[in-house]
Motif scaffolding. Structure first.
Motif, PDB file in Angstrom:
ATOM      1  N   GLY A 199       0.817  -1.210   0.000  1.00  0.00           N
ATOM      2  CA  GLY A 199       0.000   0.000   0.000  1.00  0.00           C
ATOM      3  C   GLY A 199       0.851   1.261   0.000  1.00  0.00           C
ATOM      4  O   GLY A 199       0.728   2.111  -0.893  1.00  0.00           O
ATOM      5  N   GLU A 239       9.735   4.160   6.432  1.00  0.00           N
ATOM      6  CA  GLU A 239       9.756   2.691   6.520  1.00  0.00           C
ATOM      7  C   GLU A 239      11.056   2.280   7.224  1.00  0.00           C
ATOM      8  O   GLU A 239      12.140   2.605   6.742  1.00  0.00           O
ATOM      9  CB  GLU A 239       9.662   2.078   5.114  1.00  0.00           C
ATOM     10  CG  GLU A 239      10.008   0.602   5.021  1.00  0.00           C
ATOM     11  CD  GLU A 239       9.095  -0.314   5.852  1.00  0.00           C
ATOM     12  OE1 GLU A 239       7.865  -0.260   5.685  1.00  0.00           O
ATOM     13  OE2 GLU A 239       9.631  -1.082   6.678  1.00  0.00           O
ATOM     14  N   TYR A 299      11.959  -5.457   2.350  1.00  0.00           N
ATOM     15  CA  TYR A 299      10.546  -5.789   2.507  1.00  0.00           C
ATOM     16  C   TYR A 299      10.365  -7.248   2.103  1.00  0.00           C
ATOM     17  O   TYR A 299      10.767  -7.650   1.006  1.00  0.00           O
ATOM     18  CB  TYR A 299       9.684  -4.886   1.613  1.00  0.00           C
ATOM     19  CG  TYR A 299       8.215  -5.245   1.654  1.00  0.00           C
ATOM     20  CD1 TYR A 299       7.427  -4.864   2.736  1.00  0.00           C
ATOM     21  CD2 TYR A 299       7.628  -5.981   0.635  1.00  0.00           C
ATOM     22  CE1 TYR A 299       6.080  -5.201   2.795  1.00  0.00           C
ATOM     23  CE2 TYR A 299       6.288  -6.325   0.677  1.00  0.00           C
ATOM     24  CZ  TYR A 299       5.526  -5.931   1.769  1.00  0.00           C
ATOM     25  OH  TYR A 299       4.199  -6.271   1.826  1.00  0.00           O
ATOM     26  N   ALA A 321       7.801   5.490  12.266  1.00  0.00           N
ATOM     27  CA  ALA A 321       6.951   6.552  12.804  1.00  0.00           C
ATOM     28  C   ALA A 321       6.623   6.153  14.242  1.00  0.00           C
ATOM     29  O   ALA A 321       6.064   5.081  14.480  1.00  0.00           O
ATOM     30  CB  ALA A 321       5.689   6.684  11.969  1.00  0.00           C
ATOM     31  N   ARG A 335      -5.578 -10.718   7.688  1.00  0.00           N
ATOM     32  CA  ARG A 335      -4.827 -10.545   6.442  1.00  0.00           C
ATOM     33  C   ARG A 335      -4.986 -11.759   5.539  1.00  0.00           C
ATOM     34  O   ARG A 335      -4.801 -12.882   5.996  1.00  0.00           O
ATOM     35  CB  ARG A 335      -3.352 -10.340   6.802  1.00  0.00           C
ATOM     36  CG  ARG A 335      -2.371 -10.649   5.701  1.00  0.00           C
ATOM     37  CD  ARG A 335      -0.956 -10.339   6.128  1.00  0.00           C
ATOM     38  NE  ARG A 335      -0.738  -8.898   6.084  1.00  0.00           N
ATOM     39  CZ  ARG A 335       0.420  -8.312   6.370  1.00  0.00           C
ATOM     40  NH1 ARG A 335       1.456  -9.025   6.735  1.00  0.00           N
ATOM     41  NH2 ARG A 335       0.533  -6.999   6.297  1.00  0.00           N
ATOM     42  N   ASP A 366      -4.132  -3.367   4.633  1.00  0.00           N
ATOM     43  CA  ASP A 366      -4.676  -4.277   5.637  1.00  0.00           C
ATOM     44  C   ASP A 366      -5.233  -3.550   6.862  1.00  0.00           C
ATOM     45  O   ASP A 366      -6.158  -4.038   7.516  1.00  0.00           O
ATOM     46  CB  ASP A 366      -3.581  -5.235   6.121  1.00  0.00           C
ATOM     47  CG  ASP A 366      -3.228  -6.305   5.093  1.00  0.00           C
ATOM     48  OD1 ASP A 366      -3.851  -6.316   4.017  1.00  0.00           O
ATOM     49  OD2 ASP A 366      -2.333  -7.122   5.381  1.00  0.00           O
ATOM     50  N   ALA A 409      -2.673  -7.878  -0.928  1.00  0.00           N
ATOM     51  CA  ALA A 409      -1.693  -6.995  -1.554  1.00  0.00           C
ATOM     52  C   ALA A 409      -2.307  -6.317  -2.775  1.00  0.00           C
ATOM     53  O   ALA A 409      -2.070  -5.133  -3.042  1.00  0.00           O
ATOM     54  CB  ALA A 409      -0.467  -7.808  -1.960  1.00  0.00           C
TER      55      ALA A 409
HETATM   56  C1  LIG Z   1       0.811 -16.235   3.649  1.00  0.00           C
HETATM   57  C2  LIG Z   1       0.249 -15.045   2.957  1.00  0.00           C
HETATM   58  C3  LIG Z   1      -0.020 -15.098   1.601  1.00  0.00           C
HETATM   59  C4  LIG Z   1      -0.544 -13.984   0.956  1.00  0.00           C
HETATM   60  N1  LIG Z   1      -0.813 -14.082  -0.386  1.00  0.00           N
HETATM   61  C5  LIG Z   1      -1.359 -13.029  -1.024  1.00  0.00           C
HETATM   62  C6  LIG Z   1      -1.663 -13.117  -2.413  1.00  0.00           C
HETATM   63  O1  LIG Z   1      -1.441 -14.151  -3.054  1.00  0.00           O
HETATM   64  N2  LIG Z   1      -2.222 -12.044  -3.013  1.00  0.00           N
HETATM   65  C7  LIG Z   1      -2.478 -10.881  -2.330  1.00  0.00           C
HETATM   66  O2  LIG Z   1      -2.981  -9.944  -2.949  1.00  0.00           O
HETATM   67  N3  LIG Z   1      -2.202 -10.774  -1.011  1.00  0.00           N
HETATM   68  C8  LIG Z   1      -1.647 -11.803  -0.341  1.00  0.00           C
HETATM   69  N4  LIG Z   1      -1.352 -11.692   0.999  1.00  0.00           N
HETATM   70  C9  LIG Z   1      -1.729 -10.463   1.740  1.00  0.00           C
HETATM   71  C10 LIG Z   1      -0.723  -9.318   1.605  1.00  0.00           C
HETATM   72  O3  LIG Z   1       0.564  -9.726   1.983  1.00  0.00           O
HETATM   73  C11 LIG Z   1      -1.147  -8.127   2.454  1.00  0.00           C
HETATM   74  O4  LIG Z   1      -2.516  -7.888   2.268  1.00  0.00           O
HETATM   75  C12 LIG Z   1      -0.356  -6.894   2.073  1.00  0.00           C
HETATM   76  O5  LIG Z   1       0.995  -7.081   2.428  1.00  0.00           O
HETATM   77  C13 LIG Z   1      -0.916  -5.633   2.735  1.00  0.00           C
HETATM   78  O6  LIG Z   1      -0.147  -4.515   2.392  1.00  0.00           O
HETATM   79  P1  LIG Z   1      -0.016  -3.293   3.417  1.00  0.00           P
HETATM   80  O7  LIG Z   1       0.715  -2.220   2.698  1.00  0.00           O
HETATM   81  O8  LIG Z   1      -1.335  -2.995   4.011  1.00  0.00           O
HETATM   82  O9  LIG Z   1       0.861  -3.875   4.627  1.00  0.00           O
HETATM   83  P2  LIG Z   1       2.321  -4.508   4.619  1.00  0.00           P
HETATM   84  O10 LIG Z   1       2.634  -5.125   3.334  1.00  0.00           O
HETATM   85  O11 LIG Z   1       2.410  -5.356   5.837  1.00  0.00           O
HETATM   86  O12 LIG Z   1       3.294  -3.276   4.800  1.00  0.00           O
HETATM   87  C14 LIG Z   1       3.305  -2.542   5.983  1.00  0.00           C
HETATM   88  C15 LIG Z   1       4.644  -1.833   6.115  1.00  0.00           C
HETATM   89  O13 LIG Z   1       4.510  -0.836   7.121  1.00  0.00           O
HETATM   90  C16 LIG Z   1       5.690  -0.793   7.881  1.00  0.00           C
HETATM   91  N5  LIG Z   1       5.365  -0.188   9.183  1.00  0.00           N
HETATM   92  C17 LIG Z   1       4.576  -0.661  10.172  1.00  0.00           C
HETATM   93  N6  LIG Z   1       4.561   0.192  11.209  1.00  0.00           N
HETATM   94  C18 LIG Z   1       5.320   1.245  10.849  1.00  0.00           C
HETATM   95  C19 LIG Z   1       5.699   2.449  11.517  1.00  0.00           C
HETATM   96  N7  LIG Z   1       5.295   2.745  12.753  1.00  0.00           N
HETATM   97  N8  LIG Z   1       6.519   3.312  10.857  1.00  0.00           N
HETATM   98  C20 LIG Z   1       6.966   3.034   9.603  1.00  0.00           C
HETATM   99  N9  LIG Z   1       6.644   1.911   8.936  1.00  0.00           N
HETATM  100  C21 LIG Z   1       5.833   1.021   9.563  1.00  0.00           C
HETATM  101  C22 LIG Z   1       6.138  -2.248   7.947  1.00  0.00           C
HETATM  102  O14 LIG Z   1       7.537  -2.347   8.227  1.00  0.00           O
HETATM  103  C23 LIG Z   1       5.770  -2.759   6.552  1.00  0.00           C
HETATM  104  O15 LIG Z   1       6.852  -2.652   5.651  1.00  0.00           O
HETATM  105  C24 LIG Z   1      -0.803 -12.788   1.680  1.00  0.00           C
HETATM  106  C25 LIG Z   1      -0.520 -12.733   3.047  1.00  0.00           C
HETATM  107  C26 LIG Z   1      -0.007 -13.850   3.684  1.00  0.00           C
HETATM  108  C27 LIG Z   1       0.297 -13.765   5.158  1.00  0.00           C
END
Ligand SMILES: Cc1cc2nc3c(=O)[nH]c(=O)nc-3n(C[C@H](O)[C@H](O)[C@H](O)COP(=O)(O)OP(=O)(O)OC[C@H]3O[C@@H](n4cnc5c(N)ncnc54)[C@H](O)[C@@H]3O)c2cc1C
Length: 418
Positions: free
Chosen positions: A39, A58, A63, A101, A184, A313, A324
């Motif tokens: 995201g 970040e 990642y 953050a 998730r 998420d 994702a």
């Molecule tokens: C086993 C598994 C399989 C999956 N397969 C799929 C798939 O096939 N297709 C699909 O679409 N999705 C899949 N997903 C889901 C997908 O991984 C997540 O939905 C996606 O990563 C969400 O993105 P996000 O940006 O919300 O969070 P994230 O990808 O978790 O990124 C969050 C980021 O924020 C950072 N962060 C957190 N707190 C702070 C802070 N205080 N300051 C600075 N940075 C911070 C973290 O370090 C991290 O890098 C799967 C998940 C799992 C567990």
């Protein structure tokens, strides 16, 4: 300058028909993005491309992507295929602050970073992902996760579970615990069950997998169950809520997983605990009592704190699953809305798409797709759009879907991380 005055100024500039990038630049368009996952990294790219002064916060230099991490667990793929850095984003000009953050002052429009510095913003986008609720399952905490991995954040946990499976006895028992909604990646646990079953079938054919589920229905259920029946009879035992599948406690010392009806002894236990938005969301005041973040479905602006937007998420995105694919789609819509808001324009209601692929075996893919739009204040399913792969597809279609899944992963990770 108040938001209203700033908007008026920006609206005036808009009337002068300056190009959008120039409008959003400088002190009038400072955007901070917290979280460099699917995201946050997407939002930062879109904003930067539009000329907005954006800083991505970040802490990690690498990642670890979750999609396809179930293949790593099953020994079908190296962990290195899940690793992405931020050099691509930096090379395209995005400023990446490699720190966490630590606090957010929504009234002042200020992010305090873990290194002690601060970043002021006009708009803040949070995409911090999830936190595992270590308070939700008796016996399961961060220390227990070193013995009973969740592997629900990719990286070291993925590797740990893969190593445990490889080292388990040939006639051993694997227990996989699946939480209630929301969490998730709704189909993720069932893809994991399938690929662990594949691993056992091909590498430890006398071993068994017991899946304990805190619910009775799940994403792509018919397709998974059909595949399990055909591919993994006698290996994969699925216990839904109605048959006592809800895990009530774990004991990592004894390697037991308890439900109200039975205690299972495991050689390998993968415990996927309940989840909530990552801690920075609660610290910013944008998480409600559910632990997740309510948002406006047009702009992804928090319902609780103005000028903070939440995607991915961490957000409560109505009918959209936590994936994702969804985080990427939401980030694009949110970034465009932020660009409009900074320019004094009213964002258009969006349409968003999600597709989730799952592999039930190598070369055997299934998918679910949906289209979503704002309706009565939430993101609702567009009826008649989307759906799952047909139940009675020939092998060629399953193979095609597995190939589409690979293509999707390659494309999205390249688009997000470069
Ligand atoms: C086993 C598994 C399989 C999956 N397969 C799929 C798939 O096939 N297709 C699909 O679409 N999705 C899949 N997903 C889901 C997908 O991984 C997540 O939905 C996606 O990563 C969400 O993105 P996000 O940006 O919300 O969070 P994230 O990808 O978790 O990124 C969050 C980021 O924020 C950072 N962060 C957190 N707190 C702070 C802070 N205080 N300051 C600075 N940075 C911070 C973290 O370090 C991290 O890098 C799967 C998940 C799992 C567990």
């Amino acid at each position: 300058m108040t938001t209203i005055v700033r908007r008026a100024v920006l609206a005036g500039l808009a009337a002068a028909a300056l190009p959008r990038p120039a409008l959003a630049q400088g002190a009038h368009g400072r955007v901070v993005v917290v979280g460099g996952g699917f995201g946050g990294a997407t939002a930062a790219r879109v904003l930067h491309r539009a000329g907005v002064a954006v800083t991505l916060v970040e802490p990690a230099e690498t990642y670890w992507a979750c999609p396809f991490s179930n293949e790593v667990i099953a020994g079908l793929r190296p962990l290195s295929a899940q690793a992405f850095g931020y050099d691509g984003l930096r090379a395209s000009g995005v400023i990446v602050a490699r720190t966490k953050a630590a606090a957010i002052d929504g009234a002042a429009g200020r992010v305090r970073l873990a290194d002690g510095s601060t970043l002021d913003y006009d708009r803040l986008i949070l995409s911090p992902g999830i936190a595992l609720r270590f308070d939700a399952l008796p016996g399961y905490d961060a220390a227990a996760a070193e013995r009973m991995p969740h592997a629900w954040k990719a990286g070291a946990q993925t590797d740990l579970l893969a190593r445990q499976l490889a080292a388990m006895p040939d006639n051993g028992t694997v227990v996989l615990s699946v939480p209630a909604n929301p969490y998730r990646c709704p189909p993720g646990p069932y893809e994991r069950a399938s690929l662990i079953a594949y691993f056992l079938k091909t590498r430890k054919p006398r071993a068994k997998l017991i899946v304990l589920d805190a619910k009775d229905t799940f994403s792509k259920q018919k397709l998974f169950e059909q595949a399990w029946k055909a591919l993994y009879p006698g290996i994969l035992d699925y216990v839904p809520l109605a048959s006592g599948g809800q895990v009530t406690a774990v004991d990592p010392g004894a390697m037991t997983v308890a439900t109200d009806f039975e205690t299972y002894k495991a050689d390998v236990a993968c415990i996927i605990p309940p989840q909530r938005a990552a801690p920075i969301a609660a610290a910013a005041g944008v998480a409600d009592r559910s632990g997740w973040c309510p948002i406006d479905p047009v702009t992804f602006e928090s319902r609780l704190v103005p000028r903070i937007h939440v995607v991915g998420d961490a957000a409560i995105a109505g009918a959209m699953p936590k994936s994702a694919f969804a985080a990427n789609a939401q980030a694009k819509v949110c970034a465009e809305a932020v660009i409009d808001l900074l320019a004094g324009r009213v964002p258009e209601p969006p349409k968003l798409i999600n597709t989730c692929y799952s592999l039930v075996a190598p070369g055997y893919g299934i998918s679910v797709a949906g289209v979503y739009r704002p309706d009565k204040g939430v993101l609702a399913d567009v009826e008649g759009a989307g759906g799952t792969s047909p139940v009675d597809s020939p092998d060629t279609v399953r193979r095609q879907e597995a190939a589409y899944a690979e293509d999707w992963y390659r494309t999205i990770t390249h688009a997000v991380f470069g």
